[in-house]
Scaffold this active site. Sequence first.
Site, PDB file in Angstrom:
ATOM      1  N   CYS A 281       0.792  -1.242   0.000  1.00 17.16           N
ATOM      2  CA  CYS A 281       0.000   0.000   0.000  1.00 17.16           C
ATOM      3  C   CYS A 281       0.820   1.285   0.000  1.00 17.16           C
ATOM      4  CB  CYS A 281      -0.929   0.000   1.207  1.00 17.16           C
ATOM      5  SG  CYS A 281      -2.049  -1.402   1.221  1.00 17.16           S
TER       6      CYS A 281
HETATM    7  N1  LIG Z   1      -2.603  -5.999   2.069  1.00 17.06           N
HETATM    8  C1  LIG Z   1      -3.043  -4.969   2.758  1.00 17.06           C
HETATM    9  O1  LIG Z   1      -2.679  -4.774   3.910  1.00 17.06           O
HETATM   10  C2  LIG Z   1      -4.058  -4.009   2.185  1.00 17.06           C
HETATM   11  C3  LIG Z   1      -4.676  -3.083   3.039  1.00 17.06           C
HETATM   12  C4  LIG Z   1      -5.624  -2.213   2.540  1.00 17.06           C
HETATM   13  C5  LIG Z   1      -5.925  -2.232   1.181  1.00 17.06           C
HETATM   14  N2  LIG Z   1      -5.297  -3.112   0.346  1.00 17.06           N
HETATM   15  C6  LIG Z   1      -5.685  -3.096  -1.061  1.00 17.06           C
HETATM   16  O2  LIG Z   1      -6.543  -4.209  -1.308  1.00 17.06           O
HETATM   17  C7  LIG Z   1      -6.314  -4.720  -2.625  1.00 17.06           C
HETATM   18  C8  LIG Z   1      -5.938  -6.190  -2.548  1.00 17.06           C
HETATM   19  O3  LIG Z   1      -4.713  -6.310  -1.825  1.00 17.06           O
HETATM   20  P1  LIG Z   1      -4.221  -7.687  -1.201  1.00 17.06           P
HETATM   21  O4  LIG Z   1      -3.093  -7.329  -0.316  1.00 17.06           O
HETATM   22  O5  LIG Z   1      -5.367  -8.453  -0.659  1.00 17.06           O
HETATM   23  O6  LIG Z   1      -3.669  -8.421  -2.515  1.00 17.06           O
HETATM   24  P2  LIG Z   1      -3.311  -9.974  -2.659  1.00 17.06           P
HETATM   25  O7  LIG Z   1      -2.341 -10.067  -3.778  1.00 17.06           O
HETATM   26  O8  LIG Z   1      -2.976 -10.558  -1.338  1.00 17.06           O
HETATM   27  O9  LIG Z   1      -4.677 -10.640  -3.116  1.00 17.06           O
HETATM   28  C9  LIG Z   1      -5.290 -10.359  -4.337  1.00 17.06           C
HETATM   29  C10 LIG Z   1      -5.867 -11.643  -4.898  1.00 17.06           C
HETATM   30  O10 LIG Z   1      -6.585 -11.329  -6.081  1.00 17.06           O
HETATM   31  C11 LIG Z   1      -6.419 -12.396  -7.002  1.00 17.06           C
HETATM   32  N3  LIG Z   1      -6.764 -11.921  -8.328  1.00 17.06           N
HETATM   33  C12 LIG Z   1      -6.022 -11.162  -9.177  1.00 17.06           C
HETATM   34  N4  LIG Z   1      -6.711 -10.896 -10.302  1.00 17.06           N
HETATM   35  C13 LIG Z   1      -7.918 -11.489 -10.166  1.00 17.06           C
HETATM   36  C14 LIG Z   1      -9.073 -11.560 -10.994  1.00 17.06           C
HETATM   37  N5  LIG Z   1      -9.121 -10.951 -12.185  1.00 17.06           N
HETATM   38  N6  LIG Z   1     -10.131 -12.269 -10.536  1.00 17.06           N
HETATM   39  C15 LIG Z   1     -10.089 -12.896  -9.340  1.00 17.06           C
HETATM   40  N7  LIG Z   1      -9.017 -12.845  -8.516  1.00 17.06           N
HETATM   41  C16 LIG Z   1      -7.954 -12.145  -8.916  1.00 17.06           C
HETATM   42  C17 LIG Z   1      -4.979 -12.808  -6.806  1.00 17.06           C
HETATM   43  O11 LIG Z   1      -4.747 -14.129  -7.269  1.00 17.06           O
HETATM   44  C18 LIG Z   1      -4.823 -12.689  -5.299  1.00 17.06           C
HETATM   45  O12 LIG Z   1      -5.114 -13.898  -4.625  1.00 17.06           O
HETATM   46  C19 LIG Z   1      -5.240  -3.831  -3.229  1.00 17.06           C
HETATM   47  O13 LIG Z   1      -5.869  -2.789  -3.925  1.00 17.06           O
HETATM   48  C20 LIG Z   1      -4.544  -3.258  -2.018  1.00 17.06           C
HETATM   49  O14 LIG Z   1      -3.928  -2.023  -2.289  1.00 17.06           O
HETATM   50  C21 LIG Z   1      -4.386  -4.006   0.823  1.00 17.06           C
END
Ligand SMILES: NC(=O)c1ccc[n+]([C@@H]2O[C@H](COP(=O)([O-])OP(=O)(O)OC[C@H]3O[C@@H](n4cnc5c(N)ncnc54)[C@H](O)[C@@H]3O)[C@@H](O)[C@H]2O)c1
Length: 441
Positions: free
Chosen positions: A273
């Site tokens: 992030c």
């Molecule tokens: N990790 C954090 O602490 C956090 C905190 C707040 C916000 N976010 C935001 O949340 C969002 C997700 O982050 P995350 O850390 O969970 O990512 P992540 O990579 O852990 O998980 C994302 C998942 O989405 C899947 N994916 C990708 N393309 C896809 C599609 N077309 N259809 C279905 N699944 C798909 C991936 O395989 C993966 O498992 C991002 O925008 C991030 O900035 C993350």
Amino acid sequence: MSHARLAELIEKKQAIIGVIGLGYVGLPLVRAFTAAGFRCMGFDVDQSKVDKLNAGQSYIKHIDSGALAQLIRDKKFEPTAELGRLGEADCIIICVPTPLNESRDPDLSYIEGTARSIARSLRPGQLIVLESTTHPTTTRVNVWPVLEGTGLRCGVDYFLAFSPEREDPGNPHFQAATIPKVVGGFDEGSGTLACDLYGHAIVKVVRVSSMEVAEACKILENTYRAVNIALVNELKVLYDKLGIDVWEVIEAAKTKPFGFQAFYPGPGLGGHCIPIDPFYLTWLARKHGEQTRFIELAGEVNTHMPQYVVNRLAEFLNQQRKPINGTRIAMLGVAYKKDVDDPRESPSFELMKLLLERGAVLTYNDPHVPDLPKMRHYPDLPAMTSQELTADYLASHDCVVIATDHSAYDYDFIVKHSKFVLDTRNATKAVSAGREKIRKA
Ligand SMILES: NC(=O)c1ccc[n+]([C@@H]2O[C@H](COP(=O)([O-])OP(=O)(O)OC[C@H]3O[C@@H](n4cnc5c(N)ncnc54)[C@H](O)[C@@H]3O)[C@@H](O)[C@H]2O)c1
């Protein structure tokens, strides 16, 4: 009609929740909704993740495998890679990645791909909520037109909202269900449905007037962190030159009961992030002929930190008549922050790259990252596995670099058995014996 029917399903907790993207954000959300009594479907394009979940195995440290397996046995949670089944969900929540591309511009391909998948089976009576962090206008510009392309109308047939995720992995005090949720709807009806839905699972819902306000709110929160971390990183460099310990300064400043919030310096920014999201805003600003100078400057200061750490290390080794070249260095911590298993954007990778370029003989330990994962930006880092943190291991190195301050580490033990410790996190603050071996950076 669609609105009333969906409102009733949500009210009775009979609405099926479909979470797209079962990662660090999606899985905790599934946990929050199932705990609130909803049935969840989980969608992910990564078949190996879906297989693990169906086998009752969590791949995220703070999500318990046993509880997950129970949810699957009870049919409260169904993970699947079949995005063609999205039509079965009443409320679809999008939690896919939002990285930067090679030129550090927003990569919205995951969001757009997901919007297309939803559109293929969009039906009347569905609520779609985007949670991925992104710049203001994304939901309206990159998601809404794709859904409208089906011929269904937002606010009449289906509903659309943005609600940013505020997950803080590894923080034992907060989980998805206990962090207030900001919600902005495409229209009045969409906003109400999304608020009602989250109201069942999340401690507090904060409704704002539009999707754009909700999008902008999340980027403000992350930019605020990036800028304040840069400030203390910059002051760390100056105060160090003056012989002042910046961590002690921050502890003192923290005693002011108003107007000051503590941020801490470190070896650089990490995680999915803070190093990334502010640049979504920078890109948007450029498009509008504006600048985001605070963001650019914070990026510059924070990006320089790994180099600063290496320079400090070189100075200290020099005092001992040692070059970095050929020196045995143990890196402690490759996760981007304490107590998590997430190495994304971790400054440890840049540190490793810089040290290897200078000829260091490098190994690492991280209790949460058993194998060094391949990172897109560091293709040349050699394969490594986490070494056991024994007295012999520490003693066999010329220097130990604490890059991540995991709670599992016994810092007295580390200092006792190391020849020299470079501490980038003030992790050794409570260590009293052997302090002459510690330097901060
Ligand atoms: N990790 C954090 O602490 C956090 C905190 C707040 C916000 N976010 C935001 O949340 C969002 C997700 O982050 P995350 O850390 O969970 O990512 P992540 O990579 O852990 O998980 C994302 C998942 O989405 C899947 N994916 C990708 N393309 C896809 C599609 N077309 N259809 C279905 N699944 C798909 C991936 O395989 C993966 O498992 C991002 O925008 C991030 O900035 C993350």
